[in-house]
Structure formats: structure tokens, C-alpha cells
Write a protein that holds these residues in place. Structure first.
Motif, short mmCIF file in Angstrom:
data_model
loop_
_atom_site.label_atom_id
_atom_site.label_comp_id
_atom_site.label_asym_id
_atom_site.label_seq_id
_atom_site.Cartn_x
_atom_site.Cartn_y
_atom_site.Cartn_z
N PHE A 97 -15.51 -35.64 97.75
CA PHE A 97 -16.01 -35.54 96.37
C PHE A 97 -16.81 -36.76 95.94
CE2 PHE A 97 -15.44 -35.25 91.65
CZ PHE A 97 -16.40 -34.42 91.31
N HIS A 98 -16.16 -37.75 96.22
CA HIS A 98 -16.61 -39.05 95.58
C HIS A 98 -17.54 -39.50 96.58
CE1 HIS A 98 -14.30 -39.43 92.06
NE2 HIS A 98 -13.31 -39.09 92.68
N VAL A 151 -8.29 -36.79 101.47
CA VAL A 151 -9.74 -36.39 102.19
C VAL A 151 -10.51 -35.62 101.28
CG1 VAL A 151 -10.70 -34.97 104.14
CG2 VAL A 151 -8.59 -36.25 104.49
N GLY A 152 -10.04 -34.67 100.54
CA GLY A 152 -10.78 -34.01 99.56
C GLY A 152 -11.33 -34.80 98.59
N SER A 153 -10.71 -35.81 97.86
CA SER A 153 -11.15 -36.73 97.02
C SER A 153 -12.29 -37.55 97.52
CB SER A 153 -9.91 -37.43 96.40
OG SER A 153 -10.64 -38.20 95.38
N TYR A 154 -12.00 -37.97 98.79
CA TYR A 154 -13.02 -38.95 99.35
C TYR A 154 -14.34 -38.21 99.66
CZ TYR A 154 -15.67 -41.09 102.93
OH TYR A 154 -16.44 -41.92 103.69
N ALA A 171 -14.39 -44.19 96.33
CA ALA A 171 -14.23 -43.46 97.76
C ALA A 171 -13.34 -44.07 98.62
CB ALA A 171 -15.62 -43.33 98.43
N VAL A 172 -13.29 -45.46 98.74
CA VAL A 172 -12.41 -46.24 99.62
C VAL A 172 -10.97 -46.01 98.99
CG1 VAL A 172 -11.81 -48.49 100.46
CG2 VAL A 172 -14.22 -47.66 100.48
N THR A 173 -10.87 -46.14 97.72
CA THR A 173 -9.32 -46.04 97.34
C THR A 173 -8.61 -44.52 97.55
OG1 THR A 173 -10.22 -45.41 94.97
CG2 THR A 173 -9.70 -47.70 95.43
N ASN A 174 -9.35 -43.89 98.10
CA ASN A 174 -8.53 -42.62 98.62
C ASN A 174 -7.73 -42.94 99.97
OD1 ASN A 174 -9.34 -40.34 96.55
ND2 ASN A 174 -11.34 -41.07 97.24
#
Length: 223
Positions: free
Chosen positions: A67-68, A62-65, A25-28
């Protein structure tokens, strides 16, 4: 479709909790950092398509965050759709501004990515071990094809595209290794997919913008 069906496809996720994938999450944030850097570089430039790409780069993060953290179907769509939009806009931008195609032809060439990917993904799925990452494999191949075709027109651009393709191949490798190395590395390697993807997408924007600037200088000196 069950929009709220839970998805557990990554080594780091051990429960449906919001913070079950803290590293993923954070690496996004790297997407947002790269978008911010590129936005500052472009704020005084008249490059509308490049600015659209920068906005999409931020939206991908934002979208990847989402999702994770939520790990549900609706969030998965917010993860993958911005990536597809980035690819399509980038193809259109290169077709229009580098190949100098009229807009309608550049748009048509952009749409050809869809049947290309549809045909290529099943072929990459035959590659042993590639698994779910096969859906992304047609992208670096296409970048390399563009690099070869553009090498005579702009060798610097071609080299930049090749570098971008190599970064993406490395990124896909880390994505593929995530579940394979889970026993030895419990946090997984998916976070490297985020970091390298963010760098690669920012680099691809830089390569495109630099080509536009070189073309403008050439036209100015030639007139």
C-alpha cells in the motif's frame, strides 16, 4: 470501483512514485521481524491459532508495504483486510481457548465484532481530531473490555491485554498526528503506527500463548 485509483493520505507521500513513502514502506519490515521472532518461539508449540496469527502478522507487513509503495485502491484492501482477519482470529482464539467456549459459540462471538465496530466507529468519529483513525478506535476499547472481564480468571492475561491496548492507543495517536504535524515534520509520524502496531500485535500473540501455557500447567498440576 476503480482499483487503480491513487490514494494520497499521508504526509510523506508527495508524488505517485513507487518510493514516494520510503520510511512508511521500509518500517513495515518490523512486522516481518516480529512475526519471525514469534514464529521461532512457537515452532515447537502445539498452538495452531497462534501460528495463524503469526502468519497474519507477516501478511499485514507485506500488505502495508504494497500500500505504501503502490498507493492504490487494490493495495489499500491488502493493507486493511489482513488487519481485520487478525482481529477476528484473535477474538476467536481468546473465546475458544481462554473463555473455553465451544467452537460454534466462539465463532459467533467473533462475528459480533462486526456490528460492534459498525456501531462504535460513528461514535468515535464524533471525537474531535480523531478523523480517519476512528475506524481503529473500537479495537483498544474492546481489548480493555476483555481485560476487565478476564481479570478474575487470569489477572496476568488481563494485565497483558491492558498493556496491548495502551500500545495501540499510542499507535493510533501517531497515526492521527501524521498530517497534523506535516508542516513541522515532513516525514510524518505514520511510520510510528507501523512500528508500534507490529510490536503490539506480536505482544498480543505472546500474551495469548502465555495464557495457554499457564492454563496447561494449571490443568496438569490439578489432575
Amino acid at each position: 470501483m476503480d482499483w487503480f485509483r491513487e490514494i494520497d493520505g499521508y504526509c510523506e507521500r508527495l508524488s505517485p512514485a513507487y518510493w514516494a513513502e520510503p520510511v512508511n514502506a521500509v518500517t513495515n519490515a518490523v512486522f516481518l521481524i516480529c512475526a519471525w521472532v514469534m514464529w521461532r518461539r512457537l515452532r515447537n508449540q502445539d498452538m495452531p491459532l497462534a501460528k495463524v496469527l503469526v502468519a497474519l502478522l507477516a501478511i499485514i507487513g507485506v500488505g502495508s508495504y504494497l500500500f505504501h509503495t503502490h498507493a492504490q485502491v487494490w493495495a489499500a484492501l491488502l493493507d486493511v483486510v489482513p488487519i481485520l482477519l487478525f482481529i477476528l482470529v484473535y477474538i476467536f482464539a481468546v473465546n475458544k481457548d481462554i473463555w473455553k467456549m465451544p467452537s460454534w459459540l466462539a465463532f459467533g462471538g467473533m462475528l459480533l465484532f462486526l456490528p460492534y465496530a459498525t456501531a462504535a466507529v460513528p461514535l468515535f468519529q464524533m471525537v474531535p481530531g480523531l478523523g480517519g483513525s476512528a475506524v481503529y478506535a473500537p479495537v483498544p476499547l474492546l481489548i480493555l473490555i476483555y481485560a476487565v472481564l478476564l481479570s478474575g480468571r487470569d489477572p496476568i492475561l488481563a494485565k497483558g491485554l491492558k498493556i496491548g491496548a495502551l500500545i495501540l492507543i499510542l499507535s493510533i495517536t501517531f497515526r492521527d498526528l501524521d498530517m497534523r504535524l506535516c508542516g513541522q515534520w515532513p516525514v510524518g509520524t505514520h511510520f510510528m503506527w507501523h512500528i508500534l502496531n507490529a510490536i503490539m500485535l506480536g505482544w498480543m500473540i505472546e500474551v495469548y500463548c502465555a495464557a495457554l501455557i499457564r492454563g496447561h500447567v494449571t490443568q496438569t498440576h490439578g489432575s
